[in-house]
Motif scaffolding. Sequence first.
Motif, PDB file in Angstrom:
ATOM      1  N   ASN A  34       0.258  -5.622 -12.348  1.00  0.00           N
ATOM      2  CA  ASN A  34       1.466  -5.059 -12.142  1.00  0.00           C
ATOM      3  C   ASN A  34       1.476  -3.658 -11.448  1.00  0.00           C
ATOM      4  O   ASN A  34       2.422  -3.176 -10.326  1.00  0.00           O
ATOM      5  CB  ASN A  34       2.314  -4.732 -13.345  1.00  0.00           C
ATOM      6  CG  ASN A  34       3.290  -6.065 -13.594  1.00  0.00           C
ATOM      7  OD1 ASN A  34       4.060  -6.636 -12.804  1.00  0.00           O
ATOM      8  ND2 ASN A  34       3.094  -6.567 -14.789  1.00  0.00           N
ATOM      9  N   ARG A  35       0.688  -2.900 -11.908  1.00  0.00           N
ATOM     10  CA  ARG A  35       0.509  -1.356 -11.028  1.00  0.00           C
ATOM     11  C   ARG A  35      -0.030  -1.513  -9.921  1.00  0.00           C
ATOM     12  O   ARG A  35       0.490  -1.093  -8.945  1.00  0.00           O
ATOM     13  CB  ARG A  35      -0.547  -0.582 -12.085  1.00  0.00           C
ATOM     14  CG  ARG A  35       0.183  -0.011 -13.216  1.00  0.00           C
ATOM     15  CD  ARG A  35      -0.979   0.946 -13.605  1.00  0.00           C
ATOM     16  NE  ARG A  35      -1.065   2.195 -12.937  1.00  0.00           N
ATOM     17  CZ  ARG A  35      -2.128   2.893 -12.961  1.00  0.00           C
ATOM     18  NH1 ARG A  35      -2.922   2.908 -13.866  1.00  0.00           N
ATOM     19  NH2 ARG A  35      -2.214   3.865 -12.042  1.00  0.00           N
ATOM     20  N   ALA A  36      -1.221  -2.451  -9.598  1.00  0.00           N
ATOM     21  CA  ALA A  36      -1.511  -2.702  -8.204  1.00  0.00           C
ATOM     22  C   ALA A  36      -0.693  -3.483  -7.428  1.00  0.00           C
ATOM     23  O   ALA A  36      -0.371  -2.806  -6.284  1.00  0.00           O
ATOM     24  CB  ALA A  36      -2.924  -3.774  -8.551  1.00  0.00           C
ATOM     25  N   LEU A  37       0.255  -4.462  -7.906  1.00  0.00           N
ATOM     26  CA  LEU A  37       1.117  -5.032  -6.757  1.00  0.00           C
ATOM     27  C   LEU A  37       2.331  -4.006  -6.985  1.00  0.00           C
ATOM     28  O   LEU A  37       2.669  -4.080  -5.488  1.00  0.00           O
ATOM     29  CB  LEU A  37       1.688  -6.226  -7.754  1.00  0.00           C
ATOM     30  CG  LEU A  37       2.508  -7.142  -6.898  1.00  0.00           C
ATOM     31  CD1 LEU A  37       1.969  -7.536  -5.618  1.00  0.00           C
ATOM     32  CD2 LEU A  37       3.114  -8.359  -7.673  1.00  0.00           C
ATOM     33  N   THR A  38       2.675  -3.339  -7.516  1.00  0.00           N
ATOM     34  CA  THR A  38       3.695  -2.299  -7.315  1.00  0.00           C
ATOM     35  C   THR A  38       3.417  -1.315  -6.192  1.00  0.00           C
ATOM     36  O   THR A  38       4.045  -0.891  -5.507  1.00  0.00           O
ATOM     37  CB  THR A  38       4.080  -1.517  -8.595  1.00  0.00           C
ATOM     38  OG1 THR A  38       4.654  -2.427  -9.605  1.00  0.00           O
ATOM     39  CG2 THR A  38       5.036  -0.331  -8.330  1.00  0.00           C
ATOM     40  N   GLY A  39       2.131  -0.614  -6.258  1.00  0.00           N
ATOM     41  CA  GLY A  39       1.697   0.198  -5.300  1.00  0.00           C
ATOM     42  C   GLY A  39       1.529  -0.411  -3.748  1.00  0.00           C
ATOM     43  O   GLY A  39       1.937  -0.083  -2.935  1.00  0.00           O
ATOM     44  N   TYR A  40       0.896  -1.761  -3.925  1.00  0.00           N
ATOM     45  CA  TYR A  40       0.878  -2.458  -2.781  1.00  0.00           C
ATOM     46  C   TYR A  40       2.135  -2.670  -1.961  1.00  0.00           C
ATOM     47  O   TYR A  40       2.361  -2.459  -0.944  1.00  0.00           O
ATOM     48  CB  TYR A  40       0.212  -3.828  -2.634  1.00  0.00           C
ATOM     49  CG  TYR A  40       0.105  -4.740  -1.690  1.00  0.00           C
ATOM     50  CD1 TYR A  40      -0.702  -4.341  -0.378  1.00  0.00           C
ATOM     51  CD2 TYR A  40       0.916  -5.574  -1.539  1.00  0.00           C
ATOM     52  CE1 TYR A  40      -0.798  -5.155   0.510  1.00  0.00           C
ATOM     53  CE2 TYR A  40       1.023  -6.596  -0.306  1.00  0.00           C
ATOM     54  CZ  TYR A  40       0.114  -6.191   0.684  1.00  0.00           C
ATOM     55  OH  TYR A  40       0.086  -6.993   1.754  1.00  0.00           O
ATOM     56  N   VAL A  41       3.165  -3.043  -2.829  1.00  0.00           N
ATOM     57  CA  VAL A  41       4.650  -3.482  -2.488  1.00  0.00           C
ATOM     58  C   VAL A  41       5.197  -2.300  -1.809  1.00  0.00           C
ATOM     59  O   VAL A  41       5.857  -2.172  -0.723  1.00  0.00           O
ATOM     60  CB  VAL A  41       5.286  -4.301  -3.335  1.00  0.00           C
ATOM     61  CG1 VAL A  41       6.796  -4.346  -2.955  1.00  0.00           C
ATOM     62  CG2 VAL A  41       4.959  -5.583  -3.525  1.00  0.00           C
ATOM     63  N   LYS A  42       5.124  -1.242  -2.469  1.00  0.00           N
ATOM     64  CA  LYS A  42       5.657   0.301  -2.120  1.00  0.00           C
ATOM     65  C   LYS A  42       4.901   0.633  -0.752  1.00  0.00           C
ATOM     66  O   LYS A  42       5.941   1.101   0.188  1.00  0.00           O
ATOM     67  CB  LYS A  42       5.323   1.250  -3.163  1.00  0.00           C
ATOM     68  CG  LYS A  42       6.000   2.489  -2.946  1.00  0.00           C
ATOM     69  CD  LYS A  42       5.821   3.660  -4.013  1.00  0.00           C
ATOM     70  CE  LYS A  42       6.357   4.802  -3.769  1.00  0.00           C
ATOM     71  NZ  LYS A  42       6.155   5.790  -4.803  1.00  0.00           N
ATOM     72  N   ALA A  43       3.875   0.357  -0.657  1.00  0.00           N
ATOM     73  CA  ALA A  43       3.217   0.885   0.464  1.00  0.00           C
ATOM     74  C   ALA A  43       3.597  -0.159   1.662  1.00  0.00           C
ATOM     75  O   ALA A  43       3.775   0.530   3.052  1.00  0.00           O
ATOM     76  CB  ALA A  43       1.596   0.936   0.629  1.00  0.00           C
ATOM     77  N   GLU A  44       3.520  -1.127   1.474  1.00  0.00           N
ATOM     78  CA  GLU A  44       3.886  -2.226   2.747  1.00  0.00           C
ATOM     79  C   GLU A  44       5.570  -1.965   3.135  1.00  0.00           C
ATOM     80  O   GLU A  44       5.758  -2.130   4.118  1.00  0.00           O
ATOM     81  CB  GLU A  44       3.814  -3.541   2.144  1.00  0.00           C
ATOM     82  CG  GLU A  44       2.285  -4.050   2.199  1.00  0.00           C
ATOM     83  CD  GLU A  44       1.627  -3.756   3.416  1.00  0.00           C
ATOM     84  OE1 GLU A  44       2.066  -4.355   4.519  1.00  0.00           O
ATOM     85  OE2 GLU A  44       0.624  -3.144   3.552  1.00  0.00           O
TER      86      GLU A  44
END
Length: 81
Positions: A34-44
């Motif tokens: 969840n942390r990794a996906l949250t960071g990726y989605v925020k950046a994208e």
Amino acid sequence: MTTILLTFRANDRLVRALDLIASTTGKSHQHHLNRALTGYVKAELANLQAIAEGIIDADAGQLISIENALATLGVRGKNHV
């Protein structure tokens, strides 16, 4: 907040690294994913927003020369175009 189950494939090297992170930190795989996906989605989403703003500026004729763009970025020399 509603949660949705996602299923996907990941290479074994990545999964082993996630296993190591989870076991070392004592936190679940789900927590780290969840942390990794949250960071990726925020950046994208930030990238997509910047692109959309750039398109709006270009459509409005608000453009700058490549020289000015490079100067703004602090790039010097002639081999960057």
